[in-house]
Design a protein around this motif. Structure first.
Motif, PDB file in Angstrom:
ATOM      1  N   SER A   1       1.228  -1.075   0.290  1.00 44.55           N
ATOM      2  CA  SER A   1      -0.192   0.294  -0.363  1.00 44.55           C
ATOM      3  C   SER A   1       1.069   1.228  -0.054  1.00 44.55           C
ATOM      4  N   PRO A   2       0.494   1.886  -0.840  1.00 45.50           N
ATOM      5  CA  PRO A   2       1.037   3.758  -0.664  1.00 45.50           C
ATOM      6  C   PRO A   2       1.504   4.071   0.532  1.00 45.50           C
ATOM      7  N   ASN A   3      -0.290   3.984   0.720  1.00 47.41           N
ATOM      8  CA  ASN A   3      -0.071   4.878   2.145  1.00 47.41           C
ATOM      9  C   ASN A   3       0.320   4.425   3.395  1.00 47.41           C
ATOM     10  N   GLU A   4       1.017   2.916   3.354  1.00 50.56           N
ATOM     11  CA  GLU A   4       1.072   2.629   4.749  1.00 50.56           C
ATOM     12  C   GLU A   4       2.917   2.952   4.155  1.00 50.56           C
ATOM     13  N   VAL A   5       3.069   2.635   2.925  1.00 50.13           N
ATOM     14  CA  VAL A   5       4.712   2.741   2.805  1.00 50.13           C
ATOM     15  C   VAL A   5       5.478   4.120   3.680  1.00 50.13           C
ATOM     16  N   ILE A   6       4.424   4.897   2.526  1.00 52.08           N
ATOM     17  CA  ILE A   6       4.994   6.136   3.240  1.00 52.08           C
ATOM     18  C   ILE A   6       4.582   6.535   4.633  1.00 52.08           C
ATOM     19  N   SER A   7       3.923   6.319   5.503  1.00 49.94           N
ATOM     20  CA  SER A   7       3.346   6.004   6.620  1.00 49.94           C
ATOM     21  C   SER A   7       5.299   5.784   7.580  1.00 49.94           C
TER      22      SER A   7
ATOM     23  N   PRO B   1      -4.405   2.602  -4.835  1.00 46.65           N
ATOM     24  CA  PRO B   1      -4.972   1.028  -4.766  1.00 46.65           C
ATOM     25  C   PRO B   1      -2.996   0.301  -5.380  1.00 46.65           C
ATOM     26  N   ASN B   2      -2.844  -1.050  -4.906  1.00 42.77           N
ATOM     27  CA  ASN B   2      -1.362  -1.417  -4.133  1.00 42.77           C
ATOM     28  C   ASN B   2      -0.634  -1.072  -5.698  1.00 42.77           C
ATOM     29  N   VAL B   3       0.610  -1.329  -5.078  1.00 40.14           N
ATOM     30  CA  VAL B   3       1.752  -1.341  -5.998  1.00 40.14           C
ATOM     31  C   VAL B   3       2.594  -2.521  -5.324  1.00 40.14           C
ATOM     32  N   ASP B   4       2.930  -3.238  -6.987  1.00 37.76           N
ATOM     33  CA  ASP B   4       4.374  -4.144  -6.638  1.00 37.76           C
ATOM     34  C   ASP B   4       5.314  -4.173  -6.424  1.00 37.76           C
ATOM     35  N   ALA B   5       6.074  -3.764  -5.702  1.00 39.54           N
ATOM     36  CA  ALA B   5       6.901  -3.195  -4.978  1.00 39.54           C
ATOM     37  C   ALA B   5       8.265  -4.039  -3.609  1.00 39.54           C
ATOM     38  N   ASP B   6       9.177  -3.450  -3.706  1.00 40.56           N
ATOM     39  CA  ASP B   6       9.859  -4.115  -3.080  1.00 40.56           C
ATOM     40  C   ASP B   6       9.852  -2.879  -1.174  1.00 40.56           C
ATOM     41  N   PHE B   7       9.056  -3.884  -0.406  1.00 44.67           N
ATOM     42  CA  PHE B   7       8.776  -2.110   0.351  1.00 44.67           C
ATOM     43  C   PHE B   7      10.160  -1.866   0.923  1.00 44.67           C
ATOM     44  N   ASP B   8      11.151  -2.805   1.313  1.00 40.64           N
ATOM     45  CA  ASP B   8      11.602  -1.935   2.288  1.00 40.64           C
ATOM     46  C   ASP B   8      12.799  -1.090   1.023  1.00 40.64           C
ATOM     47  N   ARG B   9      12.458  -1.476   0.307  1.00 47.24           N
ATOM     48  CA  ARG B   9      13.978  -0.236  -1.047  1.00 47.24           C
ATOM     49  C   ARG B   9      12.957   0.993  -1.184  1.00 47.24           C
ATOM     50  N   ILE B  10      11.609   0.574  -1.304  1.00 48.40           N
ATOM     51  CA  ILE B  10      10.730   1.696  -0.827  1.00 48.40           C
ATOM     52  C   ILE B  10      10.841   2.937  -0.474  1.00 48.40           C
ATOM     53  N   ILE B  11      11.100   2.111   1.100  1.00 47.12           N
ATOM     54  CA  ILE B  11      11.150   3.230   1.813  1.00 47.12           C
ATOM     55  C   ILE B  11      12.217   3.800   1.796  1.00 47.12           C
ATOM     56  N   GLN B  12      13.383   2.861   1.489  1.00 52.46           N
ATOM     57  CA  GLN B  12      15.271   3.351   1.090  1.00 52.46           C
ATOM     58  C   GLN B  12      14.091   4.413   0.555  1.00 52.46           C
ATOM     59  N   VAL B  13      14.103   4.496  -0.386  1.00 56.69           N
ATOM     60  CA  VAL B  13      14.401   6.711  -1.354  1.00 56.69           C
ATOM     61  C   VAL B  13      12.543   7.340  -0.958  1.00 56.69           C
TER      62      VAL B  13
END
Length: 427
Positions: free
Chosen positions: A280-286, A312-324
């Motif tokens: 979830s983009p909302n979760e990763v931003i939080s 909507p959900n995206v297909d991604a690596d949670f930790d790497r998007i947090i890193q970005v």
């Protein structure tokens, strides 16, 4: 009494003129100079036609017989126009074209163009000449006619062949150069990985022992020292403490650089594994905001959010998007002395677009394209010469986003900088 009639002698020339319709009072005779003038003009025009660089044929569209020819016949075929008049036009063409020659003349199209070769069977010593044919069909009282204009394209063919050979050589050189660059890039990545691993182990020890020394000094040694108002000793103790702090700080910065170099080397070598799943983009931003909350508290900056709910959900690596996101938040704090940092998230067609905007020093327009290059920072806008980071964070962000089939770019705003990246949604 019979009347005598005097007869004038007969002029044989005048009689002949009367016989062919050119008598004194004949209308035809008055047009004779005009006809002669037109015939001379036609002969002159024919002479001019024979001087042009193209060959012109008039062909019977029904039988394919050459009725007339002019222009550069001899340079192209090695024989004169009279030699080929009465022959079939297909005799000048290669076999794979000759069998369809009649179809060319009876085509419904009024104008056809094709490239072929001329090779007269009567002039075997002459090599084939590449030509471009322009065929137009016309209707006449005596039947259909095809007017064919042939242009010698030998020079163009030679140039095309030379260009093709040059292109082939260039392509071979490019492939060889690409392989060399790939080998060099792999060697560089392997070298960086080895060196980074070798540096990280002793560096960890240096930082650990430095922190241990600092703790012993502050907790055990310094309290036991009797300064007795000795300002020199007090200054030395203060200097030692500051130097240890610098060693720890620079050691941690060097560790961060080594980790970035390792990550970038793995990304460039496609050896960094991504654990993708629907997120979830909302979760990763939080989560990224929680990870950088201490930075905003320490800097006194305000972090604002403008995030659409139900993205909507995206297909991604949670930790790497947090890193970005952490990298973008950290950069915003580093280059913003006061004001706000705003994170926005929107659904744009089939992508989620996330942006981080600050009110800092901004990015010079010429650097918007190079800001994602390795070891690049907006130095022209800094007050001091010391870099405020490793210069590898943004290149790593770009590699991570591109590996997720997204895009990342920078924009210069009225009062700061804006970094935007997109991630494709799960369809």
């Amino acid at each position: 009494m019979k009347r005598r009639v005097d007869r004038k002698p007969v002029d044989p020339a005048a009689e002949r003129e009367k016989l062919i319709g050119l008598g004194k009072n004949s209308i035809s005779k008055s047009y004779y100079p005009e006809l002669r003038k037109r015939l001379e003009e036609l002969e002159h025009f024919r002479a001019l036609m024979d001087r042009i660089s193209d060959a012109i044929f008039v062909v019977d569209a029904t039988t394919g017989t050459i009725l007339d020819a002019s222009g550069a016949i001899e340079p192209m075929l090695g024989c004169s126009a009279s030699d080929i008049t009465g022959k079939e036009f297909r005799e000048l063409l290669p076999d794979h074209i000759a069998r369809y020659a009649i179809n060319l003349f009876s085509s419904n199209s009024e104008h056809l163009s094709l490239e072929t070769e001329f090779n007269c069977s009567e002039c075997s010593s002459c090599p084939p000449v590449p030509v471009e044919l322009s065929i137009r069909t016309v209707k006449a009282q005596t039947g259909g006619r095809a007017v064919i204009v042939a242009r010698d394209i030998s020079e163009r063919k030679r140039n095309e062949e030379a260009l093709r050979k040059s292109h082939d050589k260039l392509e071979i050189r490019v492939r060889e150069r690409t392989r060399e660059l790939e080998r060099a890039n792999r060697a560089k990545s392997e070298f960086l990985s080895i060196v980074s691993h070798e540096l990280r182990t002793p560096l960890t020890s240096v930082i650990g022992f430095t922190k241990l020394i600092r703790k012993k000094l502050l907790d055990t040694i310094y309290p036991a020292v009797n300064i007795n108002d000795d300002t020199q000793v007090a200054k030395s103790m203060d200097t030692v403490e500051k130097n240890l702090d610098i060693i720890v700080s620079e050691g941690e910065r060097l560790t961060s650089l080594i980790n970035d170099v390792l990550d970038l080397a793995k990304l460039e070598a496609n050896k960094l594994e991504f654990k993708r799943r629907p997120i979830s983009p909302n979760e990763v931003i939080s989560r990224a905001m929680d990870a950088t909350s201490a930075l905003f508290i320490e800097s006194g900056l305000t972090l604002l959010t403008d995030i659409d709910s139900g993205l909507p959900n995206v297909d991604a690596d949670f930790d790497r998007i947090i890193q970005v996101l952490v990298n973008l938040f950290s950069n915003a704090v580093k280059f913003t002395s006061q004001g706000t940092v705003t994170c926005c998230a929107r659904l744009v067609e089939d992508h989620v677009r996330i942006s981080v905007t600050d009110t800092g020093i901004g990015i010079p327009a010429p650097m918007l394209e190079t800001i994602f290059d390795k070891f690049t920072q907006a130095k022209d806008t800094l007050d001091d010469e010391r870099p405020r980071g490793t210069g590898l964070g943004l290149p790593i962000c770009r590699k991570i986003i591109e590996a997720h089939h997204g895009h990342i770019w920078a924009e210069s705003t009225f009062s700061g900088a804006k970094f935007v990246f997109t991630l494709p949604v799960i369809k």
